[in-house]
Design a protein around this motif. Structure first.
Motif, PDB file in Angstrom:
ATOM      1  N   VAL A 189       0.846  -1.184   0.000  1.00 48.42           N
ATOM      2  CA  VAL A 189       0.000   0.000   0.000  1.00 48.42           C
ATOM      3  C   VAL A 189       0.884   1.237   0.000  1.00 48.42           C
ATOM      4  N   GLY A 190       0.498   2.275  -0.735  1.00 50.33           N
ATOM      5  CA  GLY A 190       1.245   3.518  -0.685  1.00 50.33           C
ATOM      6  C   GLY A 190       1.242   4.268  -1.992  1.00 50.33           C
ATOM      7  N   ILE A 191       2.044   5.331  -2.017  1.00 46.55           N
ATOM      8  CA  ILE A 191       2.176   6.158  -3.210  1.00 46.55           C
ATOM      9  C   ILE A 191       3.653   6.381  -3.499  1.00 46.55           C
ATOM     10  N   ALA A 192       3.968   6.454  -4.761  1.00 44.40           N
ATOM     11  CA  ALA A 192       5.327   6.738  -5.223  1.00 44.40           C
ATOM     12  C   ALA A 192       6.359   6.007  -4.374  1.00 44.40           C
ATOM     13  N   PHE A 193       7.241   6.729  -3.702  1.00 42.12           N
ATOM     14  CA  PHE A 193       8.313   6.138  -2.922  1.00 42.12           C
ATOM     15  C   PHE A 193       7.923   5.858  -1.470  1.00 42.12           C
ATOM     16  N   LEU A 194       6.695   6.134  -1.077  1.00 42.81           N
ATOM     17  CA  LEU A 194       6.222   5.877   0.283  1.00 42.81           C
ATOM     18  C   LEU A 194       5.258   4.701   0.257  1.00 42.81           C
ATOM     19  N   SER A 195       5.696   3.551   0.767  1.00 38.36           N
ATOM     20  CA  SER A 195       4.812   2.391   0.768  1.00 38.36           C
ATOM     21  C   SER A 195       5.108   1.520   1.978  1.00 38.36           C
ATOM     22  N   THR A 196       4.174   0.633   2.267  1.00 40.04           N
ATOM     23  CA  THR A 196       4.346  -0.336   3.337  1.00 40.04           C
ATOM     24  C   THR A 196       3.746  -1.655   2.883  1.00 40.04           C
ATOM     25  N   THR A 197       4.305  -2.737   3.369  1.00 41.17           N
ATOM     26  CA  THR A 197       3.808  -4.072   3.042  1.00 41.17           C
ATOM     27  C   THR A 197       3.093  -4.641   4.249  1.00 41.17           C
ATOM     28  N   PHE A 198       1.883  -5.106   4.028  1.00 42.78           N
ATOM     29  CA  PHE A 198       1.120  -5.794   5.065  1.00 42.78           C
ATOM     30  C   PHE A 198       1.387  -7.286   4.906  1.00 42.78           C
ATOM     31  N   GLU A 199       1.962  -7.890   5.940  1.00 45.47           N
ATOM     32  CA  GLU A 199       2.319  -9.298   5.883  1.00 45.47           C
ATOM     33  C   GLU A 199       1.124 -10.155   6.292  1.00 45.47           C
ATOM     34  N   VAL A 200       0.677 -10.969   5.364  1.00 39.90           N
ATOM     35  CA  VAL A 200      -0.484 -11.830   5.585  1.00 39.90           C
ATOM     36  C   VAL A 200       0.032 -13.252   5.791  1.00 39.90           C
ATOM     37  N   SER A 201       0.061 -13.702   7.046  1.00 37.91           N
ATOM     38  CA  SER A 201       0.555 -15.043   7.341  1.00 37.91           C
ATOM     39  C   SER A 201      -0.524 -16.102   7.136  1.00 37.91           C
ATOM     40  N   THR A 202      -1.791 -15.693   7.255  1.00 39.33           N
ATOM     41  CA  THR A 202      -2.910 -16.588   6.961  1.00 39.33           C
ATOM     42  C   THR A 202      -3.877 -15.819   6.084  1.00 39.33           C
ATOM     43  N   PRO A 203      -3.996 -16.193   4.802  1.00 36.24           N
ATOM     44  CA  PRO A 203      -4.881 -15.461   3.894  1.00 36.24           C
ATOM     45  C   PRO A 203      -6.352 -15.651   4.275  1.00 36.24           C
TER      46      PRO A 203
END
Length: 117
Positions: free
Chosen positions: A82-96
């Motif tokens: 999730v994010g824009i341009a150079f600012l993003s973060t990853t949400f780690e989904v261990s159980t979908p």
């Protein structure tokens, strides 16, 4: 003189950039919805908007709140970025997302979330 103008243009463009999320593909449709836990909420819309809020207690007894309202950039396996341009973060989904006793659940960043019907 050019740097302030570039900064003004970037700041003015942020609302437009944040509206450009990737729609959720059909194979990831189970992620779409409002997901809740005691101290965490995640909403992922079909058009690719992500809203996130998490409240944590610190060791000093204070409370911190993290909020994100940004476009979906992509999925990386079960995780989503999730994010824009150079600012993003990853949400780690261990159980979908999956059904458990008739209720949709998933685990994001170590927190089990339940989808609101």
């Amino acid at each position: 003189m050019r740097k302030p103008i570039a900064l003004v243009i970037l700041v003015a463009a942020l609302p437009m950039l944040s509206a450009c999320g990737q729609p959720v593909a059909d194979d990831k449709a189970a992620y779409v919805g409002e997901w809740h836990a005691q101290a965490m909420d995640v909403e992922l819309t079909k058009d690719g908007t992500v809203r996130y809020k998490r409240v944590r207690n610190t060791t000093a007894g204070a409370t911190t709140t993290t909020s994100i309202n940004a476009p979906l950039r992509r999925f990386e396996g079960d995780n989503f970025v999730v994010g824009i341009a150079f600012l993003s973060t990853t949400f780690e989904v261990s159980t979908p997302p999956h059904r458990e006793a008739g209720t949709w659940k998933m685990v994001v960043d170590g927190v089990e979330l339940t989808r609101t019907p």
